[in-house]
Design an enzyme around this catalytic site. Structure first.
Site, PDB file in Angstrom:
ATOM      1  N   GLY A 130      -4.447   1.708  -7.102  1.00  0.00           N
ATOM      2  CA  GLY A 130      -3.908   0.883  -6.700  1.00  0.00           C
ATOM      3  C   GLY A 130      -4.374  -0.126  -6.077  1.00  0.00           C
ATOM      4  O   GLY A 130      -5.193   0.228  -4.981  1.00  0.00           O
ATOM      5  N   GLN A 188      -6.246  -6.114   0.134  1.00  0.00           N
ATOM      6  CA  GLN A 188      -7.254  -6.410   0.158  1.00  0.00           C
ATOM      7  C   GLN A 188      -8.272  -6.885  -0.729  1.00  0.00           C
ATOM      8  O   GLN A 188      -9.939  -6.869  -0.430  1.00  0.00           O
ATOM      9  CB  GLN A 188      -7.908  -4.440  -0.473  1.00  0.00           C
ATOM     10  CG  GLN A 188      -6.756  -3.799  -0.027  1.00  0.00           C
ATOM     11  CD  GLN A 188      -6.520  -2.355  -0.929  1.00  0.00           C
ATOM     12  OE1 GLN A 188      -5.958  -2.707  -1.673  1.00  0.00           O
ATOM     13  NE2 GLN A 188      -7.548  -1.768  -0.610  1.00  0.00           N
ATOM     14  N   CYS A 230      -8.373   5.246   0.324  1.00  0.00           N
ATOM     15  CA  CYS A 230      -8.171   3.658   0.344  1.00  0.00           C
ATOM     16  C   CYS A 230      -9.616   2.928  -0.193  1.00  0.00           C
ATOM     17  O   CYS A 230     -11.057   3.554   0.145  1.00  0.00           O
ATOM     18  CB  CYS A 230      -7.458   3.566   1.011  1.00  0.00           C
ATOM     19  SG  CYS A 230      -7.560   1.185   1.355  1.00  0.00           S
ATOM     20  N   LEU A 231      -9.390   2.089  -1.113  1.00  0.00           N
ATOM     21  CA  LEU A 231     -10.704   0.991  -0.822  1.00  0.00           C
ATOM     22  C   LEU A 231     -11.021   0.102  -0.129  1.00  0.00           C
ATOM     23  O   LEU A 231     -12.534  -0.042   0.389  1.00  0.00           O
ATOM     24  CB  LEU A 231     -10.407   0.397  -2.129  1.00  0.00           C
ATOM     25  CG  LEU A 231     -10.246   0.941  -3.785  1.00  0.00           C
ATOM     26  CD1 LEU A 231     -10.374  -0.159  -4.505  1.00  0.00           C
ATOM     27  CD2 LEU A 231     -11.825   1.871  -4.115  1.00  0.00           C
ATOM     28  N   HIS A 241       1.592   3.526   0.369  1.00  0.00           N
ATOM     29  CA  HIS A 241       0.270   3.539   0.325  1.00  0.00           C
ATOM     30  C   HIS A 241       0.368   1.801   0.106  1.00  0.00           C
ATOM     31  O   HIS A 241      -0.560   0.644   0.950  1.00  0.00           O
ATOM     32  CB  HIS A 241      -0.585   4.342   0.046  1.00  0.00           C
ATOM     33  CG  HIS A 241      -2.472   3.794   0.121  1.00  0.00           C
ATOM     34  ND1 HIS A 241      -2.842   5.011   0.078  1.00  0.00           N
ATOM     35  CD2 HIS A 241      -2.469   2.865  -0.482  1.00  0.00           C
ATOM     36  CE1 HIS A 241      -4.436   3.825   0.402  1.00  0.00           C
ATOM     37  NE2 HIS A 241      -4.228   2.626   0.366  1.00  0.00           N
ATOM     38  N   GLU A 242       0.513   0.948  -0.892  1.00  0.00           N
ATOM     39  CA  GLU A 242      -0.086   0.026  -1.377  1.00  0.00           C
ATOM     40  C   GLU A 242       1.147  -0.841  -0.377  1.00  0.00           C
ATOM     41  O   GLU A 242       0.404  -2.125  -0.089  1.00  0.00           O
ATOM     42  CB  GLU A 242      -0.485  -0.293  -2.518  1.00  0.00           C
ATOM     43  CG  GLU A 242      -1.050   0.182  -3.438  1.00  0.00           C
ATOM     44  CD  GLU A 242      -2.421   0.444  -3.184  1.00  0.00           C
ATOM     45  OE1 GLU A 242      -2.924  -0.613  -2.333  1.00  0.00           O
ATOM     46  OE2 GLU A 242      -2.893   1.622  -3.051  1.00  0.00           O
ATOM     47  N   HIS A 245       0.458  -1.742   3.200  1.00  0.00           N
ATOM     48  CA  HIS A 245      -0.766  -3.079   2.981  1.00  0.00           C
ATOM     49  C   HIS A 245       0.160  -4.340   3.194  1.00  0.00           C
ATOM     50  O   HIS A 245      -0.678  -5.613   4.203  1.00  0.00           O
ATOM     51  CB  HIS A 245      -2.318  -2.950   1.772  1.00  0.00           C
ATOM     52  CG  HIS A 245      -2.541  -1.789   1.989  1.00  0.00           C
ATOM     53  ND1 HIS A 245      -3.887  -1.931   2.809  1.00  0.00           N
ATOM     54  CD2 HIS A 245      -3.625  -0.972   0.702  1.00  0.00           C
ATOM     55  CE1 HIS A 245      -4.954  -0.753   2.441  1.00  0.00           C
ATOM     56  NE2 HIS A 245      -4.468  -0.352   1.353  1.00  0.00           N
TER      57      HIS A 245
END
Ligand code: NI
Length: 176
Positions: free
Chosen positions: A50, A55, A103-104, A145-146, A149
């Protein structure tokens, strides 16, 4: 498709990850379409499941959920990549469950994060049509999670015990 100049993924500490993202007003605007293309490209080039627009340094309420088995998440169920514009959580289960997240934007770390098991959400799709969906288990976790953000939160903010934070090296040892 590969990009010759992939956008750098914002890393923890970058201000954009701590802002409240703005609703998308014009879905057909070239800038909107361009960021969505970059998000899909970045996901296909990474082992992520995701991504959220902040990000990629774009302060807009757009997420992509793309649960699929990858090296980073070998147990993830497969679902088609879904672009969600201006997403909202409209209902959720009372019960939460802890599971591992990464997480990226926070490389090298995994942590156990409590999330609602079931959620109902609405969003606008790529064509500008309103949609609603019900997600359960891992895809519901990815969504939450997304979604965080978009409100300037990262998963570490949800961790209830700092002992639940481990290195990715240790995480993969436990999977083996
Ligand atoms: Ni993330």
């Amino acid at each position: 498709m590969t990009s010759s100049n992939p956008l750098e993924i914002a890393q923890l500490g970058a201000e954009v990850l701590r802002l409240t993202a703005m609703p998308v007003e014009n879905i057909s605007a070239p800038e909107t379409q361009q960021i969505i293309t970059l998000m899909l490209e970045t996901l296909s080039q990474s082992e992520g499941v995701g991504i959220a627009a902040p990000q990629l340094h774009v302060n807009q309420r757009i997420i992509v959920i793309a649960s699929r088995p990858t090296k980073r998440y070998p147990y993830a169920p497969s679902m088609p990549a879904t672009v969600m514009i201006n997403p909202c959580i409209t209902a959720h289960s009372e019960q939460q469950e802890k599971d591992w997240e990464g997480c990226l934007s926070i490389p090298g770390i995994r942590a156990l994060v409590p999330r609602y098991i079931d959620i109902e959400a609405t969003y606008i799709d790529l064509k500008g049509e309103p949609q609603s969906t019900r997600l359960t288990g891992f895809p519901a976790r990815v969504f939450q999670h997304e979604y965080d953000h978009l409100d300037g939160l990262v998963y570490l903010d949800r961790v209830t015990d700092s002992r639940d934070i481990i290195s990715e090296t240790e995480f993969f040892k436990r999977l083996a």
